[in-house]
Motif scaffolding. Structure first.
Motif, PDB file in Angstrom:
ATOM      1  N   ARG A 170      14.146  40.719 -11.127  1.00 24.05           N
ATOM      2  CA  ARG A 170      12.870  40.533 -11.690  1.00 24.05           C
ATOM      3  C   ARG A 170      12.293  41.833 -11.847  1.00 24.05           C
ATOM      4  O   ARG A 170      11.425  42.271 -10.968  1.00 24.05           O
ATOM      5  CB  ARG A 170      11.972  39.653 -11.195  1.00 24.05           C
ATOM      6  N   ALA A 172       9.587  44.792 -12.821  1.00 29.64           N
ATOM      7  CA  ALA A 172       8.165  44.805 -12.887  1.00 29.64           C
ATOM      8  C   ALA A 172       7.607  46.145 -13.049  1.00 29.64           C
ATOM      9  O   ALA A 172       8.282  47.326 -12.817  1.00 29.64           O
ATOM     10  CB  ALA A 172       7.553  44.532 -11.661  1.00 29.64           C
ATOM     11  N   ALA A 187       7.353  46.036 -22.730  1.00 25.68           N
ATOM     12  CA  ALA A 187       8.044  45.219 -21.586  1.00 25.68           C
ATOM     13  C   ALA A 187       8.633  44.279 -22.444  1.00 25.68           C
ATOM     14  O   ALA A 187       9.736  43.781 -22.091  1.00 25.68           O
ATOM     15  CB  ALA A 187       6.996  44.831 -20.824  1.00 25.68           C
ATOM     16  N   ILE A 192      11.960  42.582 -20.400  1.00 24.36           N
ATOM     17  CA  ILE A 192      11.662  42.173 -18.980  1.00 24.36           C
ATOM     18  C   ILE A 192      10.406  41.181 -19.147  1.00 24.36           C
ATOM     19  O   ILE A 192      10.167  40.490 -18.399  1.00 24.36           O
ATOM     20  CB  ILE A 192      11.411  43.331 -18.129  1.00 24.36           C
ATOM     21  N   ASN A 195       4.859  39.309 -18.831  1.00 25.96           N
ATOM     22  CA  ASN A 195       4.278  38.855 -17.412  1.00 25.96           C
ATOM     23  C   ASN A 195       4.647  39.919 -16.313  1.00 25.96           C
ATOM     24  O   ASN A 195       4.427  39.676 -15.201  1.00 25.96           O
ATOM     25  CB  ASN A 195       4.800  37.376 -17.150  1.00 25.96           C
ATOM     26  N   ALA A 196       5.911  40.711 -16.725  1.00 28.86           N
ATOM     27  CA  ALA A 196       6.400  41.752 -15.647  1.00 28.86           C
ATOM     28  C   ALA A 196       5.341  42.714 -15.621  1.00 28.86           C
ATOM     29  O   ALA A 196       5.649  43.698 -14.702  1.00 28.86           O
ATOM     30  CB  ALA A 196       7.766  42.151 -16.031  1.00 28.86           C
ATOM     31  N   ALA A 220       3.495  42.563  -5.683  1.00 26.37           N
ATOM     32  CA  ALA A 220       4.489  42.355  -6.717  1.00 26.37           C
ATOM     33  C   ALA A 220       5.959  42.136  -5.930  1.00 26.37           C
ATOM     34  O   ALA A 220       6.421  40.975  -6.064  1.00 26.37           O
ATOM     35  CB  ALA A 220       4.724  43.476  -7.325  1.00 26.37           C
ATOM     36  N   TYR A 225       9.269  40.210  -7.438  1.00 22.60           N
ATOM     37  CA  TYR A 225       9.473  41.482  -8.399  1.00 22.60           C
ATOM     38  C   TYR A 225      10.110  42.546  -7.606  1.00 22.60           C
ATOM     39  O   TYR A 225       9.744  43.016  -6.505  1.00 22.60           O
ATOM     40  CB  TYR A 225       8.293  41.687  -9.135  1.00 22.60           C
TER      41      TYR A 225
END
Length: 483
Positions: A170, A172, A187, A192, A195-196, A220, A225
């Motif tokens: 995930r 970030a 993003a 990705i 929300n990342a 994170a 993340y």
């Protein structure tokens, strides 16, 4: 246009129209805009294209109408967005660029423009403190930020260029809570998800600092993340704040993060030795966005992405199925297309080259320093006026203030209405933003031809419009008894 005589006559008329418009734009007594609501302007313009086409006289009328109702962005009362002013040598570059009409993918079709762009990128990289680097002119600051994210993704997640994000990861992005909205768009574009994008709190001066980054990073990671890029801002859109680049660079290096510096707004300040301290730590960053179409007053669009190292952009962007355009020959190393997401790309180097050639480093430094002086002048003006309130300590070239309203009048609603009233009358065009204290008039200083007299005139018009509007808002309501 059947012959050269007609061509020259038409061109002469067009140049006369442009010259008149330039002179009007420099005249403070003319409106910054001949404002009409959309429905009204549609009726005036009568926008339609007939099957049989039009003659050249009708085309000249269309040009006249366009210029009449266009916003005069070189006007001393245009203080609205992060672009403006009129740069004559750059304007000449735009004319020649349209005349020659070429694309920037190969040296073969754009030999002079290619060499100019390479020379400009080398010059700009010289301000970063990097030992080596490459750069490219892109289609705006938003795209430079997005491409920086893409490069970081490919470098930090091995194989993602060909196979996408590794399964189970995930990614970030860490950004300032006052970062530009293009970070969210970037993003989304690189896959990705918005929300990342993890927004890091800023301090009382709108700056992202090392401790806050550490806390956001730890959270994170705890949330599952994998942060891979850290983006600092050199001149935030609302307040002109510069993040603590040096602190953040050290954190990025320690944690193996790509560090991108978004200097889309304030990046040109680096030309002035007086303000190079704002970029302390840039030498440790991996990429840097710099928009000459803002503080250097180059006509839109002129945006550069600079990347540390010699081959990162080409390696992480180019594809290998385009032999119809890119050929192996002695000049192929000069082709700029393989390092660009675009195929056809407009020449943006000539206008920047001519302007920088004309003003030189020292000339541009003086122009930028003059703007910082004007920001200080405006700040003092607000602080010394009883009816004005400074909403944020001035950080660079953004002065955030508002008109103080009497008790019982919504200060946010009033200042928003005041801002639109100025546009409708053509007296001034200035924007607003929302800050912790409320709605702020955001005065942007980027036109180096502005003087203190121009700004006095702006404040006089602002205050006069405010007093008139205040009388309307304070009119007593007459109650009528119903039968």
């Amino acid at each position: 246009m059947k012959n050269n005589t007609t061509d020259k006559a038409v061109l002469a008329k067009v140049f006369d129209l442009m010259n008149d418009w330039i002179l009007e734009s420099q005249n403070p007594d003319t409106p910054v805009i001949d404002y009409h609501k959309p429905e009204e302007l549609q009726k005036i313009l009568k926008l339609n294209i007939s099957p049989e086409g039009a003659n050249i006289d009708e085309i000249l009328v269309e040009i006249q109408k366009y210029l009449k109702y266009a916003v005069k962005t070189g006007h001393p009362a245009y203080l609205n967005q992060l672009f403006g002013g009129f740069n004559f040598p750059a304007f000449l570059g735009e004319l020649v660029t349209a005349l020659t009409n070429t694309s920037m993918y190969t040296y073969e079709v754009a030999p002079v423009a290619t060499l100019m762009e390479k020379a400009l990128m080398e010059k700009m990289i010289g301000y970063t403190g990097w030992k080596s680097g490459t750069g490219s002119l892109l289609t705006g600051g938003s795209n430079t930020n997005m491409v920086a994210m893409l490069l970081a993704r490919n470098v930090k997640f091995d194989g993602s260029k060909m196979n996408g994000i590794p399964s189970g990861v995930r990614p970030a992005v860490l950004v300032s809570e006052r970062s530009h909205f293009s970070m969210l768009k970037g993003a989304n574009t690189i896959g990705i998800g918005q929300n990342a994008v993890i927004k890091v709190p800023v301090d009382e001066n709108g700056r992202m600092r090392g401790t806050a980054v550490q806390n956001a990073f730890n959270k994170a990671v705890a949330d599952g993340y994998t942060p891979f890029i850290l983006c600092t801002t050199a001149g935030t859109t609302e307040t002109g704040s510069f993040d603590a680049i040096n602190e953040v660079s050290d954190f990025a290096q320690t944690n193996n993060l790509w560090h991108h510096v978004d200097g889309s707004w304030g990046g040109s300040s680096i030309i002035s030795k007086k303000y190079q301290h704002l970029f302390l730590g840039l030498e440790k960053a991996d990429s840097f966005s710099w928009n000459p179409h803002k503080l250097m007053n180059i006509p839109l669009i002129c945006s550069a992405l600079l990347v540390k190292g010699n081959n990162v952009m080409r390696e992480e962007i180019q594809s290998y199925d385009s032999d119809y355009i890119y050929h192996s020959n002695d000049n192929s190393d000069y082709d700029l297309g393989p390092a660009s997401l675009q195929c056809g790309r407009r020449v943006d180097s000539l206008k920047l080259w001519l302007a920088w050639k004309f003003y030189g480093d020292e000339g541009y430094a003086k122009r930028i320093e003059h703007l910082y002086d004007l920001a200080g002048y405006c700040t003092t003006y607000v602080e010394n006026h009883d009816d004005l309130e400074l909403l944020f300590p001035t950080q660079s070239l953004n002065v955030n203030f508002r008109f103080r309203t009497p008790e019982g009048i919504d200060v946010d609603a009033f200042n928003e209405a005041l801002r639109y009233k100025l546009i409708e009358t053509g007296d001034a065009m200035v924007n607003y933003c929302i800050l912790p204290k409320g709605l702020s008039i955001r005065l942007v200083l980027l036109n180096p031809d502005l003087t203190q007299e121009d700004l006095d005139r702006f404040y006089n018009r602002f205050l006069n419009a405010a007093y008139l509007l205040l009388k309307q808002w304070q009119k007593p309501v007459v109650k009528v008894n119903s039968l």
